[in-house]
Structures are given as C-alpha cells and as structure tokens.
Design a protein around this motif. Sequence first.
Motif, short mmCIF file in Angstrom:
data_model
loop_
_atom_site.label_atom_id
_atom_site.label_comp_id
_atom_site.label_asym_id
_atom_site.label_seq_id
_atom_site.Cartn_x
_atom_site.Cartn_y
_atom_site.Cartn_z
N SER A 49 0.83 -1.21 0.00
CA SER A 49 0.00 0.00 0.00
C SER A 49 0.86 1.25 0.00
O SER A 49 0.54 2.24 -0.68
CB SER A 49 -0.93 0.00 1.21
N GLY A 50 1.95 1.24 0.75
CA GLY A 50 2.86 2.39 0.76
C GLY A 50 3.48 2.64 -0.61
O GLY A 50 3.58 3.79 -1.07
N GLU A 51 3.90 1.56 -1.26
CA GLU A 51 4.48 1.69 -2.60
C GLU A 51 3.43 2.13 -3.62
O GLU A 51 3.74 2.90 -4.54
CB GLU A 51 5.13 0.37 -3.01
N LEU A 52 2.21 1.67 -3.45
CA LEU A 52 1.13 2.09 -4.34
C LEU A 52 0.83 3.58 -4.16
O LEU A 52 0.60 4.30 -5.13
CB LEU A 52 -0.11 1.24 -4.10
N ALA A 53 0.87 4.06 -2.92
CA ALA A 53 0.68 5.49 -2.67
C ALA A 53 1.78 6.30 -3.35
O ALA A 53 1.52 7.37 -3.92
CB ALA A 53 0.65 5.77 -1.17
N ALA A 54 3.01 5.79 -3.30
CA ALA A 54 4.12 6.48 -3.98
C ALA A 54 3.90 6.50 -5.49
O ALA A 54 4.23 7.48 -6.17
CB ALA A 54 5.44 5.79 -3.64
N ARG A 55 3.32 5.44 -6.01
CA ARG A 55 3.02 5.38 -7.44
C ARG A 55 1.95 6.42 -7.80
O ARG A 55 2.05 7.10 -8.82
CB ARG A 55 2.55 3.98 -7.80
N LEU A 111 -1.58 2.48 -13.30
CA LEU A 111 -2.07 2.48 -11.92
C LEU A 111 -3.12 1.39 -11.72
O LEU A 111 -3.10 0.69 -10.70
CB LEU A 111 -2.70 3.84 -11.58
N ALA A 112 -4.02 1.25 -12.68
CA ALA A 112 -5.05 0.21 -12.58
C ALA A 112 -4.42 -1.18 -12.56
O ALA A 112 -4.84 -2.05 -11.78
CB ALA A 112 -6.04 0.33 -13.74
N ALA A 113 -3.40 -1.39 -13.38
CA ALA A 113 -2.71 -2.69 -13.39
C ALA A 113 -2.03 -2.96 -12.06
O ALA A 113 -2.06 -4.09 -11.55
CB ALA A 113 -1.70 -2.73 -14.53
N ALA A 114 -1.43 -1.93 -11.47
CA ALA A 114 -0.78 -2.10 -10.16
C ALA A 114 -1.82 -2.41 -9.09
O ALA A 114 -1.62 -3.30 -8.25
CB ALA A 114 0.00 -0.84 -9.79
N GLU A 115 -2.94 -1.71 -9.10
CA GLU A 115 -4.02 -1.97 -8.15
C GLU A 115 -4.53 -3.40 -8.31
O GLU A 115 -4.75 -4.10 -7.32
CB GLU A 115 -5.18 -0.99 -8.35
N ARG A 116 -4.71 -3.84 -9.55
CA ARG A 116 -5.24 -5.18 -9.82
C ARG A 116 -4.26 -6.25 -9.32
O ARG A 116 -4.67 -7.22 -8.68
CB ARG A 116 -5.48 -5.36 -11.32
N GLU A 117 -2.98 -6.05 -9.59
CA GLU A 117 -1.98 -7.03 -9.16
C GLU A 117 -1.93 -7.15 -7.64
O GLU A 117 -1.88 -8.25 -7.09
CB GLU A 117 -0.60 -6.63 -9.70
N ILE A 118 -1.98 -6.01 -6.96
CA ILE A 118 -1.93 -6.03 -5.50
C ILE A 118 -3.21 -6.64 -4.94
O ILE A 118 -3.17 -7.42 -3.98
CB ILE A 118 -1.66 -4.61 -4.95
N ALA A 119 -4.36 -6.31 -5.52
CA ALA A 119 -5.63 -6.90 -5.05
C ALA A 119 -5.60 -8.42 -5.23
O ALA A 119 -6.01 -9.16 -4.33
CB ALA A 119 -6.80 -6.28 -5.80
N ASP A 120 -5.09 -8.89 -6.36
CA ASP A 120 -5.00 -10.33 -6.59
C ASP A 120 -4.06 -11.00 -5.59
O ASP A 120 -4.34 -12.08 -5.07
CB ASP A 120 -4.51 -10.62 -8.01
N ARG A 121 -2.95 -10.34 -5.30
CA ARG A 121 -1.99 -10.87 -4.32
C ARG A 121 -2.64 -10.96 -2.94
O ARG A 121 -2.42 -11.92 -2.20
CB ARG A 121 -0.75 -9.97 -4.28
N ARG A 122 -3.44 -9.97 -2.59
CA ARG A 122 -4.11 -9.97 -1.28
C ARG A 122 -5.16 -11.06 -1.19
O ARG A 122 -5.35 -11.67 -0.15
CB ARG A 122 -4.71 -8.60 -1.00
#
Length: 185
Positions: free
Chosen positions: A60-66, A142-153
């Motif tokens: 989440s921290g890295e996503l905020a930086a993105r 950004l959407a791809a990063a969100e999707r990847e992190i959501a899938d990982r979670r």
Amino acid sequence: MSFPPSPRARSGPRRRSLLAAAPAALLVAGCSAGPGDSGAGGGSRPSAADRARARAARDSGELAARYDAVVAAHPKLAERLRPLRAEVVRHAEAFGSTADSSPSPSASASASASGTPGSGKAGPSASPAAVPAKPKDALAELAAAEREIADRRVKALLDAPGELARLLASVAAAGAAHVYLLTEA
C-alpha cells in the motif's frame, strides 16, 4: 395411532440442536487463530500473519508512492486520484504502516524518485518514478498495479487468520473498485 409423550422430562439440549450447532462451532474454530498464528513461537522470526500484514502495508505504501508519481507527472489528474490515494494511505495504516503521512503528493513523489525503488523485486513498485507520458497510459498502469496487489491480497487471505483475512478481503475489494474507477472513461 400416536405414541404418548415420554414420562421422563428432558433437560438440556436435544440431539437435533447439537447436530445443527456442530458445523457452526467447527466454522468458528476454523476461523480463529491457532497456536501457530499467535506470533509467540519462541523465536525472533515473525509469524506468517505478521509477514502478510507487513507485506500488505509495504504494498500500500508503494502504491501510494506510485499515485504520487502519476500526480506529479500529470497534475490534471490530481483531483481524480486524490481520493483513491487517500484510501490507499488508509489501507497502509490499517495494516500497521506509519511511514507515509505526507500531505503533499509531489513531496512524496520526489522522495520516492530519489530513494531506492522497492525491494528489488519485479512488480508494480519496481519504479514508481517512471510514469507514462500520456495520462491515459498512466491511469492504465495504476489500474494494473491496483489489480496485481488486489490479486496478491486475495491469495494471501487464504492463509491468513480470521481478522487479517477479513482486512485483506476488504482492502482487495477496495482495490478492485479502484481498478474500475481508474479504467472508466
């Protein structure tokens, strides 16, 4: 012909009520943290739940930086991305992170661009400073990063204890909503 009621008065639960309650009791027992999840394993190694929580906070921290990097590169997107970034920061805080509390997206973006990018692993946080030139492409990334992190979670919640699994599921659902909001025209 019906049988007369038993002369013996019943005290306590009936067999049917016990059989009906057994699956619920097993479900509750399965969702609670076991002795291996307590974090008091005697060693200095963090538990699997602690590692999952730390990973989620870091993501989440890295996503905020993105998000900060995209806003710095495309200021016209700031209004659209501000609420999503704020949610991502709240997600990091929910997982225990206190690192990103800066109110200025451009300050965070310049700090993340000059610092070391991520942990050396390939993924959505490999280089938050590298933002596509076109706003539409930046939103797609950004959407791809969100999707990847959501899938990982979603994958991580399968092995997480009860409360952490619920938090991971909730934040993964929010990430999926962010993907939708980032990709809608």
